[in-house]
Design a protein around this motif. Sequence first.
Motif, short mmCIF file in Angstrom:
data_model
loop_
_atom_site.label_atom_id
_atom_site.label_comp_id
_atom_site.label_asym_id
_atom_site.label_seq_id
_atom_site.Cartn_x
_atom_site.Cartn_y
_atom_site.Cartn_z
N GLN A 259 93.99 1.51 2.01
CA GLN A 259 94.18 1.90 0.60
C GLN A 259 95.61 1.66 0.12
N GLU A 260 96.40 0.94 0.91
CA GLU A 260 97.76 0.63 0.49
C GLU A 260 97.74 -0.48 -0.56
N ILE A 261 98.65 -0.39 -1.52
CA ILE A 261 98.71 -1.41 -2.56
C ILE A 261 99.26 -2.71 -1.99
N ARG A 262 98.61 -3.82 -2.32
CA ARG A 262 99.04 -5.13 -1.85
C ARG A 262 99.55 -6.01 -2.99
N GLY A 263 99.14 -5.70 -4.19
CA GLY A 263 99.58 -6.48 -5.33
C GLY A 263 99.05 -5.91 -6.61
N VAL A 264 99.43 -6.52 -7.73
CA VAL A 264 98.91 -6.13 -9.04
C VAL A 264 98.61 -7.40 -9.81
N GLU A 265 97.59 -7.33 -10.65
CA GLU A 265 97.29 -8.45 -11.55
C GLU A 265 97.80 -8.12 -12.93
N ALA A 266 98.54 -9.04 -13.53
CA ALA A 266 99.08 -8.85 -14.88
C ALA A 266 98.01 -9.23 -15.91
N LEU A 267 97.71 -8.32 -16.82
CA LEU A 267 96.68 -8.52 -17.84
C LEU A 267 97.26 -8.24 -19.22
N VAL A 268 97.09 -9.18 -20.13
CA VAL A 268 97.69 -9.03 -21.45
C VAL A 268 96.81 -8.17 -22.36
N SER B 33 90.79 -6.03 -27.71
CA SER B 33 90.35 -6.46 -26.39
C SER B 33 90.58 -7.95 -26.21
N PRO B 34 90.96 -8.38 -24.98
CA PRO B 34 91.09 -9.82 -24.71
C PRO B 34 89.79 -10.58 -24.96
N ILE B 35 88.65 -9.88 -24.86
CA ILE B 35 87.37 -10.54 -25.13
C ILE B 35 87.36 -11.14 -26.53
N HIS B 36 88.09 -10.51 -27.46
CA HIS B 36 88.09 -10.98 -28.84
C HIS B 36 89.18 -12.00 -29.12
N PHE B 37 90.38 -11.83 -28.53
CA PHE B 37 91.45 -12.73 -28.93
C PHE B 37 91.69 -13.91 -27.98
N ILE B 38 91.24 -13.82 -26.72
CA ILE B 38 91.42 -14.95 -25.82
C ILE B 38 90.61 -16.17 -26.28
N PRO B 39 89.32 -16.02 -26.69
CA PRO B 39 88.60 -17.20 -27.21
C PRO B 39 89.29 -17.81 -28.42
N VAL B 40 89.84 -16.97 -29.31
CA VAL B 40 90.56 -17.48 -30.47
C VAL B 40 91.79 -18.27 -30.02
N ASP C 124 97.21 -13.55 -37.19
CA ASP C 124 97.82 -12.34 -36.63
C ASP C 124 98.26 -12.57 -35.18
N LEU C 125 97.43 -13.31 -34.42
CA LEU C 125 97.78 -13.57 -33.02
C LEU C 125 99.03 -14.43 -32.92
N ARG C 126 99.15 -15.39 -33.83
CA ARG C 126 100.34 -16.24 -33.85
C ARG C 126 101.59 -15.39 -34.07
N LYS C 127 101.48 -14.43 -34.99
CA LYS C 127 102.61 -13.53 -35.25
C LYS C 127 102.87 -12.60 -34.07
N ALA C 128 101.78 -12.16 -33.41
CA ALA C 128 101.91 -11.22 -32.29
C ALA C 128 102.68 -11.85 -31.14
N ILE C 129 102.44 -13.15 -30.88
CA ILE C 129 103.12 -13.83 -29.77
C ILE C 129 104.63 -13.88 -30.04
N ASP C 130 104.98 -14.13 -31.29
CA ASP C 130 106.40 -14.20 -31.65
C ASP C 130 107.02 -12.83 -31.89
#
Length: 610
Positions: free
Chosen positions: A378-387, A398-405, A355-361
Motif C-alpha cells: 500500500q506504499e505510494i509509488r507514483g501519481v498521475e497528473a490530471l488536468v 469535466s475533461p470529458i467535455h473539454f478534452i474532445p474540444v 473559453d478554453l483558449r482563454k483558460a490555457i493562457d
Amino acid sequence: MSSHLPEPAVASGESPQRQFVFISDGRLQEAPTVRHLLNFLSPLRAETPCQKVLERFLAQPDLYALPVIDKESRPIGLVDRRSFIEFFSKQYSREIFGRRAIVELDSYDEYESANPLIVEDSCSVEDVAQMIIDAGMQHMVTGFIVVSGGNYLGVANGHDLLNIITQRKQAELHYLAHYDHLTGLPNRMLLADRLERACRDAERKNSLVAVLFIDIDRFKQINDSLGHSVGDAVLRKVVERLKLSARRADTVARLGGDEFVILMESLDDQADVDLVAQRVVEAMRAPIEVFGHSLVATVSVGSSLYPADDTEISPLLAKADAAMYEAKARGRNGFRRYAAGTAMYNPARIALENDLRKAIDGDELVLFFQPQVDLVTQEIRGVEALVRWRHPQRGLVSPIHFIPVAEESGLIVPLGNWVLCAALHQLRQWQMQERLPVRVSINISALQLRQGGFARYLAEQIEAYAIDPCLIELELTESVLMHNVEGVLQTLHEIKALGVSLAIDDFGTGFSSLSYLRRFPIDRLKIDQSFVRDIERTPTNESIARAIVALANSLSLDIVAEGIETPAEKSVLEHMRCSEGQGYLFAKPLPAEEIVNWLGVSRKELLLSY
C-alpha cells in the motif's frame, strides 16, 4: 515434460457452448477456437536423443517449447526451453543424458518438468484462457499442444492467445465506442471518421459529399406523455424508415437523442441530395404503430454540401444543423439546404472553445493528482497528473467535455504543454519541500509527440525546473505508436536518453502488438480500467488482465492497473501479481496540497476501512 498423457482439456466430440462477439461493423461473429491459434511445429519422437533436442533449441532461438509424441502421434510431453537448457548447462549433463531418449529425462528427479496442457482443436479460446489461469499462468510462455481426436495437430502460444482475446475485447469496446446501443447505428465518433474519409476521397475524385441532419419534430412530447419505452420504440421505427429512404451506400448515424445524420458519398449532383431528403420527409408522414399507439413523427431535415458549402470538414455538420433549424423555423416537417448567411445554431461549442483558449493562457486550469500504490504494501509509488478546468461561470468542467474540444480545435498541444510544465513545477515544489519523492506520470497526446523537437522541448523544461528525470514518466496511448513509426521511435529514444520513463496507457484497447512492445523503449504497461471493472465476476476481463501481467513479466515491464474501485478487484489483481494499482479504492484525484495530507494516512488503515 510429462511422459503420461493427461486428459484433454475438452474431450473429443464435446460440443462447447457457442459464444459470440461483436466485430467492428456491429455484426456478430462466433467466438474463435484454438484452431485460430494453431501453428504446426514438427514434433519430437519419444526416442529422440536429448542432444538432438538441445541442438534444435540452440539452432532456433525463437522456440519456447517442443512437443513430444509417441508412435501413434499422440502427445506425451512438452519440453520447456528454459528448464531444458538450464539443465544441460550443468556440469556433465550432456555426457550423462545426451544420448538418452528425451522421454527418459522426465523420470530424473533433478529435471524440472510439468504436465503439458493438451486441448482439442474445438476448444474455445476463452476455455483455454481459463485453463491457463487455473494452472497459474505457467503455459503463457511455453504454450500448449492442440490435438484432434487425441492426435497431435500442432502447438499454440500464450502470446497469440492474448492477442486474440484482446482483439475480441477490442471489438466489443469498438462497438460500444462507435455504435449506438439502442439502434445499432454508427454514432457521432464513427460518423466523424467516415465523413473525413469521404471528403478526402471526394477531393481526389472531384465529387461531392452531402450531410443530411435530421431531427424528429416534437419528440420530447412523445417521451414526456407516453414514456421512454414508447420513445425508444419510435426511434427504432424511424431508423427503419431512414434506412429505406437512404441509398444503399449511404451511412445512417445517430448523434444522440432524436438527432440523426445521413452521410452521402460520391455524389455528382445536388439533386440526388434533395431527392433523398424529400424521401425522408415523405417516409415519416405515415403513422407509426407502437404499443397500441398510433403516432405521427414528422422530421425536419437540413443539408450541407462538400466542398460547395465548406472546404473544411468540421463545419459541415454545424451547417447542416443550421439548415435543419431553418426548416423547423419554417413550420417543421420539411427540408432546407444550407445557404450562406444562415445563422449557425451551436454557439455553445464555439463558446467552450473560446473559453478554453482563454483558460490555457489564464489562471483557470489546475492539476489534480491520483496516487498509484503498491498493491501489497500500500506504499505510494507514483501519481498521475490530471488536468481540471475551474471555469468562472460553469464551475469545475469535466475533461470529458473539454478534452474532445481541445483535440478537434488543435488546442490539445498548448493544453498538453501547460500540463507538462505545471506537473514539473509541482514536482519541483515537492522536491524543495522534501515531500513526495515519487514519479509523476504525465499524459502526452499524439499531436504533442509529433510536434517537431518535442524531446528537445522536454529537455529544456527538465533543465529549467531542475527536475530529476528519473521521477518523470510520460504516458502514451497505443495508437500514438502506430503512425510514422520510425519518427516516433526516434523521438522515444531521445526521450529515454534524457532518463525519462515511458508507459503505455489504456493497454489492451488499441493495437496490443508484441512487435511494438519489443521494438519501442517502453517501461510500463497500464491495464485499462475496462478490463479491471468487475474483474472478479467477468472471466474475459480476468483472462485479459492475467495475460497482460504475464506478458509484462516476460518482457520485464512494470505494470499498473487503472480504475480499481473495490476490494474484490484489488484482491484479484494482487493475486495475479499485478504490482501496482490506481483508482477510487485508494484515492480519487486530489489537488497537490491534499495529496501531501493523504500521505499522512496509513495505507493499511485506509484499506481496512473498506
